[in-house]
Design an enzyme around this catalytic site. Structure first.
Site, PDB file in Angstrom:
ATOM      1  N   LYS A 187      46.418   1.408  40.232  1.00 14.42           N
ATOM      2  CA  LYS A 187      46.790   1.570  38.818  1.00 14.42           C
ATOM      3  C   LYS A 187      45.561   1.553  37.924  1.00 14.42           C
ATOM      4  CE  LYS A 187      46.125  -2.907  37.613  1.00 14.42           C
ATOM      5  NZ  LYS A 187      45.454  -3.502  36.438  1.00 14.42           N
ATOM      6  N   THR A 244      48.477  -1.358  32.039  1.00 17.09           N
ATOM      7  CA  THR A 244      47.061  -1.014  32.118  1.00 17.09           C
ATOM      8  C   THR A 244      46.773   0.358  31.531  1.00 17.09           C
ATOM      9  OG1 THR A 244      47.038  -2.290  34.170  1.00 17.09           O
ATOM     10  CG2 THR A 244      45.090  -1.024  33.674  1.00 17.09           C
TER      11      THR A 244
END
Length: 329
Positions: A187, A244
Site C-alpha cells: 500500500k 495512506t
C-alpha cells in the site's frame, strides 16, 4: 503487562503513549540524545515533536536492561532495523513474544518481516505483525483507531489483541500473517502512485481508479505468496490503502506529490526527514512481480519513476495506454 518498545522514533513514541495507561512500558532508544531529551523534557523533539510522553514510561538506552523483564516486545523500527534488532534480542537471550510495526520487504533479500524473524530467532519464535490504517500522530492523540494483530499462533494473536485493546485503540486478531504484511507493504507503493496522480492534478476519478486497481495488485501478489484474498478487504488491506493514499500525514503520498513536481528523489527524502518505506519496497515488489509472474503495472511504473528511468507524467501515459482487459483478470 510489561511491554518493551524497541525504537524511539515516531511509532515507538506513539505506542508508548498509547500503552502507558494500562501497561508498564519501557521505551528503548538507540540514540542517546533522543533518550536524554525524552527523560529531560518528556518529549521527542527529534522524531515526534508535540506529544508528551507520560511520566510512567521508562526510557532506556541499555538494550539488555530494556528487554530483561519484558512480557511483550514491540519492534518499532523501519524494516531496515528489524534484522539488527532481532539479532540483539538473540544475543541478549530474550525469548519474549514479539510484535513489529514496520511495513515492507527487506531490501536485498525481499523477505517479509516474519521471514526475517524466523531466520534470526528461529521458526519457534512467538511473533506477529501490528498493522492497519493508523498514523502515529492520531494514535498518540488518542483518536479512535482500529488495527490488526496478525500471527500464525492464533492463541497469541487473540490474547495479545485482547490485552492491547482499548476504547480508543481497537485491536483485531488475524491469523493471515502474510496477507497482513503484504497489504501493509505494498500500500505504501500505491500511496506514492496516488500522490503522483494528485500532484499532476488528474482528479478524483483517477485517484479512485488507481486505488482500486492498486488493491487488485496487492491481492494478486499476496495470494501468490500464500495469503488469503479476503484479508485484503480488511483493515490491513483496503483500510490501510485508503488511509495512506488519501491522508495528508502519509509520508509516501508526500513522496508522490513531490515526484509529480519534478523534484529529485534524494531531495525529497532529505526534506521528508523520515523513512518512506514505499521507496524501498517498490524495488523489491518489482523483483517479486517478475519472479512470481504477477501482473503489477502500477507498482512497476512507480519503481521505474523512483529509479529515474522515466518521469512521472511519461509513466502515466504508458499506464493509460495499456490494452483493455477484464476487470477480474
Amino acid at each position: 503487562m510489561k511491554i518493551a518498545l524497541l525504537g524511539a522514533g515516531a511509532w515507538g513514541t506513539a505506542l508508548a503513549i498509547a500503552f502507558a495507561g494500562r501497561h508498564e512500558v519501557t521505551l528503548w532508544s538507540r540514540e542517546d540524545d533522543v533518550a536524554v531529551d525524552l527523560v529531560k523534557t518528556r518529549e521527542n523533539h527529534r522524531f515526534f515533536p508535540g506529544h508528551r510522553l507520560p511520566d510512567a514510561v521508562r526510557v532506556e538506552t541499555d538494550f539488555a536492561a530494556a528487554v530483561a523483564a519484558a512480557q511483550l516486545l514491540v519492534v518499532a523500527t523501519p524494516i531496515a532495523g528489524l534484522r539488527p534488532t532481532a539479532e540483539r534480542l538473540k544475543q541478549a537471550g530474550c525469548t519474549a513474544p514479539l510484535l513489529w510495526v514496520c511495513k515492507g520487504f527487506e531490501a536485498g533479500s525481499g523477505k517479509l518481516p516474519h521471514q526475517v524473524i524466523a531466520e534470526v530467532l528461529g521458526p519457534q519464535a512467538v511473533c506477529g505483525a501490528f498493522s492497519g490504517p493508523s498514523f502515529a500522530e492520531e494514535v498518540a492523540a488518542g483518536q479512535p483507531t482500529a488495527v490488526t494483530l496478525a500471527s500464525r499462533d492464533h492463541r497469541f494473536a487473540v490474547e495479545t489483541a485482547r490485552q492491547l485493546h482499548t476504547r480508543r485503540l481497537r485491536v483485531y486478531a488475524n491469523d493471515d500473517l502474510i496477507g497482513v504484511e503484504v497489504g501493509g507493504a505494498v500500500k505504501n507503493v500505491m500511496a506514492i502512485a496516488t500522490g503522483v496522480c494528485d500532484g499532476l492534478g488528474l482528479g478524483l476519478n483517477s485517484r479512485a481508479a488507481l486505488m482500486t486497481r492498486g488493491l487488485a495488485e496487492i491481492a494478486r501478489l499476496g495470494v501468490a505468496l500464500g495469503a488469503h484474498r479476503d484479508t485484503f478487504m480488511g483493515l490491513a488491506g483496503m483500510g490501510d490503502l485508503i488511509l495512506t493514499c488519501t491522508g495528508d500525514l502519509s509520508r509516501n503520498r508526500r513522496v508522490g506529490l513531490a515526484l509529480a513536481a519534478n523534484k529529485a528523489l534524494p531531495d525529497i527524502l532529505n526534506e521528508l526527514g523520515h523513512v518512506a518505506e514505499g521507496v524501498y519496497t517498490a524495488r523489491e515488489v518489482e523483483r517479486l512481480a517478475h519472479e512470481l509472474k504477477v501482473d503489477m503495472p502500477i507498482s512497476l511504473a512507480i519503481a521505474a519513476v523512483l529509479d529515474g528511468r522515466v518521469s512521472a507524467s511519461e509513466e502515466l501515459e504508458l499506464l493509460m495506454a495499456r490494452d483493455p482487459k477484464e476487470e477480474a483478470a
